[in-house]
Design a protein around this motif. Sequence first.
Motif, PDB file in Angstrom:
ATOM      1  N   UNK A  75       0.840  -1.199   0.000  1.00  0.00           N
ATOM      2  CA  UNK A  75       0.000   0.000   0.000  1.00  0.00           C
ATOM      3  C   UNK A  75       0.871   1.243   0.000  1.00  0.00           C
ATOM      4  N   UNK A  76       0.540   2.255  -0.814  1.00  0.00           N
ATOM      5  CA  UNK A  76       1.270   3.511  -0.705  1.00  0.00           C
ATOM      6  C   UNK A  76       0.864   4.225   0.577  1.00  0.00           C
ATOM      7  N   UNK A  77       1.698   4.996   1.212  1.00  0.00           N
ATOM      8  CA  UNK A  77       3.045   5.370   0.792  1.00  0.00           C
ATOM      9  C   UNK A  77       4.118   4.542   1.489  1.00  0.00           C
ATOM     10  N   UNK A  78       3.819   3.300   1.870  1.00  0.00           N
ATOM     11  CA  UNK A  78       4.799   2.520   2.632  1.00  0.00           C
ATOM     12  C   UNK A  78       5.849   1.906   1.697  1.00  0.00           C
ATOM     13  N   UNK A  79       6.923   1.367   2.315  1.00  0.00           N
ATOM     14  CA  UNK A  79       8.075   0.934   1.515  1.00  0.00           C
ATOM     15  C   UNK A  79       7.706  -0.144   0.494  1.00  0.00           C
ATOM     16  N   UNK A  80       6.762  -1.025   0.870  1.00  0.00           N
ATOM     17  CA  UNK A  80       6.411  -2.113  -0.035  1.00  0.00           C
ATOM     18  C   UNK A  80       5.790  -1.648  -1.338  1.00  0.00           C
ATOM     19  N   UNK A  81       5.144  -0.505  -1.294  1.00  0.00           N
ATOM     20  CA  UNK A  81       4.537   0.032  -2.513  1.00  0.00           C
ATOM     21  C   UNK A  81       5.610   0.324  -3.551  1.00  0.00           C
ATOM     22  N   UNK A  82       6.670   1.002  -3.117  1.00  0.00           N
ATOM     23  CA  UNK A  82       7.745   1.352  -4.062  1.00  0.00           C
ATOM     24  C   UNK A  82       8.409   0.094  -4.593  1.00  0.00           C
ATOM     25  N   UNK A  83       8.657  -0.857  -3.670  1.00  0.00           N
ATOM     26  CA  UNK A  83       9.341  -2.082  -4.081  1.00  0.00           C
ATOM     27  C   UNK A  83       8.545  -2.788  -5.173  1.00  0.00           C
ATOM     28  N   UNK A  84       7.225  -2.901  -4.955  1.00  0.00           N
ATOM     29  CA  UNK A  84       6.400  -3.586  -5.959  1.00  0.00           C
ATOM     30  C   UNK A  84       6.306  -2.756  -7.235  1.00  0.00           C
ATOM     31  N   UNK A  85       6.208  -1.434  -7.063  1.00  0.00           N
ATOM     32  CA  UNK A  85       6.094  -0.558  -8.234  1.00  0.00           C
ATOM     33  C   UNK A  85       7.279  -0.743  -9.181  1.00  0.00           C
ATOM     34  N   UNK A  86       8.499  -0.730  -8.617  1.00  0.00           N
ATOM     35  CA  UNK A  86       9.686  -0.849  -9.473  1.00  0.00           C
ATOM     36  C   UNK A  86       9.686  -2.188 -10.200  1.00  0.00           C
ATOM     37  N   UNK A  87       9.320  -3.253  -9.465  1.00  0.00           N
ATOM     38  CA  UNK A  87       9.377  -4.582 -10.078  1.00  0.00           C
ATOM     39  C   UNK A  87       8.330  -4.732 -11.174  1.00  0.00           C
ATOM     40  N   UNK A  88       7.131  -4.206 -10.920  1.00  0.00           N
ATOM     41  CA  UNK A  88       6.075  -4.356 -11.924  1.00  0.00           C
ATOM     42  C   UNK A  88       6.393  -3.494 -13.138  1.00  0.00           C
ATOM     43  N   UNK A  89       6.927  -2.302 -12.862  1.00  0.00           N
ATOM     44  CA  UNK A  89       7.346  -1.437 -13.964  1.00  0.00           C
ATOM     45  C   UNK A  89       8.413  -2.134 -14.811  1.00  0.00           C
ATOM     46  N   UNK A  90       9.366  -2.796 -14.123  1.00  0.00           N
ATOM     47  CA  UNK A  90      10.434  -3.486 -14.843  1.00  0.00           C
ATOM     48  C   UNK A  90       9.871  -4.626 -15.673  1.00  0.00           C
ATOM     49  N   UNK A  91       8.859  -5.339 -15.134  1.00  0.00           N
ATOM     50  CA  UNK A  91       8.274  -6.448 -15.899  1.00  0.00           C
ATOM     51  C   UNK A  91       7.580  -5.930 -17.147  1.00  0.00           C
ATOM     52  N   UNK A  92       6.862  -4.830 -16.986  1.00  0.00           N
ATOM     53  CA  UNK A  92       6.136  -4.293 -18.146  1.00  0.00           C
ATOM     54  C   UNK A  92       7.123  -3.764 -19.173  1.00  0.00           C
ATOM     55  N   UNK A  93       8.182  -3.128 -18.651  1.00  0.00           N
ATOM     56  CA  UNK A  93       9.201  -2.564 -19.533  1.00  0.00           C
ATOM     57  C   UNK A  93       9.824  -3.640 -20.422  1.00  0.00           C
ATOM     58  N   UNK A  94      10.033  -4.845 -19.849  1.00  0.00           N
ATOM     59  CA  UNK A  94      10.638  -5.907 -20.647  1.00  0.00           C
ATOM     60  C   UNK A  94       9.569  -6.824 -21.245  1.00  0.00           C
TER      61      UNK A  94
END
Lengths: 131, 515
Positions: free
Chosen positions: B383-402
């Motif tokens: 859940x934003x704005x906690x640390x896990x939100x950013x962690x998941x965001x980067x990973x999902x963004x990276x998956x979509x990017x590739x």
Amino acid sequence: MEPIIAVLVGFLIGCSTYLMLQRNLIRFVLGLALISHAANLLIFASGGLTRGLPAVIMAGETKPQLGVANALPQALILTAIVISFSVLTFALVLAFRAYQRLQTVDTDAMRAAEPPVPTAPAQPEGKVGLP
Amino acid sequence: MTWLLAGPVVLPLIAAVVTRMLPRGSLVQRLFSLVAALGLLGLSAALLTTVWRNGILAGQMGDWPAPFGITLVADHLAAAMVAVTAVIGVATIVYSFADLAGKGLSDGFHTLLHVLLAGVCGAFLAGDIFNLYVWYEVMLISSFALLVLGDTRAQLDGAVRYAALNLVATTLLLSGIGLLYGLTGTLNMADLHLRVQEVEHQGLLTVVAVLFIAAFGIKSAVFPLFFWLPASYHTPKVSVSAIFSGLLTKVGVYSMMRVFTLIFTHDVGYTHEILLWTAGLTMVTGVLGAAAQNELRRILSFHIISQIGYMILGVALFTPLGLLGAVFYIIHHIIVKANLFFIAGAARRMGGSWDLQNLGSLYREAPLLAVLFFVPAFSLAGFPPLSGFWAKLFLIEASIESSNYAIAAVALAVGLLTAYSMTKIWVNGFWKARPPEAHRPSQLPPLRRRLLLGPVAGLAGLTIMIGLYVQPLYTLAERAAAELMEPTGYVEAVLGTGSAPEMANRLAGQEVRAQ
């Protein structure tokens, strides 16, 4: 020499897999002892086997004349033996203590940490899921 | 600067010896243990600042030149991992003051804990792969003893399963190392990075890589090799469960990050594809396993597995953003997961049960605990704005990017199911009224209450801080990911930039090996 060692390693791993798939905890520990021997022999063989060669360079020489024996795998194995010995000792003590406290060495009957198997409600308590 | 590298290994080992000699279970022993852990925290902070300022730090123990001696290396990833290890060490020791008050329990605990910390730090800093194995064993043997501390039937049962599978894993690791040495003739990881490119039979290298996937896979509890974890992690004392859940599996993930960026990058299409499938299946099985559980610690144990999947996903994508996400995730996860176990322990003390059916009313009886539960639980779910939100965001963004849309969808769905589990704990443990037949324990003395909640509050504060002020950790993860993607810097830091005597040494070594 390498093919013989390779076959031996395969044989040891086969034996240990057979032992480790048994339900008896003591057989599992014996399998563990065998597989660590297999791993050690594997390192020994993959480091290259040589016969009658020195592991050091003679005094006054900068280069070995006849070739050298590779001492590194043996150093690795020595470390691994010491570690596997202590770990094996611990595993034996653990198995013995588990036997004392749980009254069994049958890993299927050991279910103190997990809820009992739900598929066997008709079984009498103690020997869950065993014929 | 070598002492700075060796410090995080040497200091806990000294602490282990000294705590053993001090009167057992005494206040002196516990306080010394805490001071030593704080010392480790200071050292790791110094190490992290040095690496932050000067880049990768490498040291040769006993001054043997690089590929021959024992090398310790701290890049951004390793230094950050050591720092977070020290944080968890301090939190665990404070928590254990209240948790392990019974007689006999804290005797061995502090000694073993410091050995465990030494093993974990050693594994993070090891620059050659055989030393990595040795530190694994140090970690393993102390974790065995910590697991059975208390000697209950459940602990012995759990320890048998834990020991059995982990010992097989170390044997696999050792075999893998042996074969890798046979192929390349070196054990130094930086040297391995260069030598694997010269290996004639790249197919054999892939076989060895798969052996490493299996060995580290058991260690980090990925699908389908995770069965030891839910069978054992809920059995020991909470302090022990917490430090295990925070650190042990993550050493496996760290090793995977290291090995599959530095050494086995010759056939990314094959090895990293295996990792990608593993990641997806691990996420799903872990979260479904957790949904089926009703016992606090077992729910949390299954969530460790599902979270490991996210980190492996970052490694599997093998892009700068993916690795950034993995590094960010691993640091966030260690803090959050250990904290959730601390909270489970506190809920047990204050609510009288591990079982959600017998818990309840904690919201009214322990409001502070309820608030503190919210932070890590919903950080875990992302859940934003906690640390896990950013962690998941980067990973999902990276998956979509590739263009890995399927895995991005899986990651999102698993996040939702995690939220389901956390809500289940919240509703049953905190919100609903305690069932009338459930026993309510007596009030804890204020000092013990504070000692239980202190570390929880500290770690929750850290989670919020990472969430709200994300830039420093983001930059750290970015640098770590850049170093992992482009290992030239790592190799140069270890082997030197090719000064004449060094090269002569290396050439001599090659000739010897060639014969």
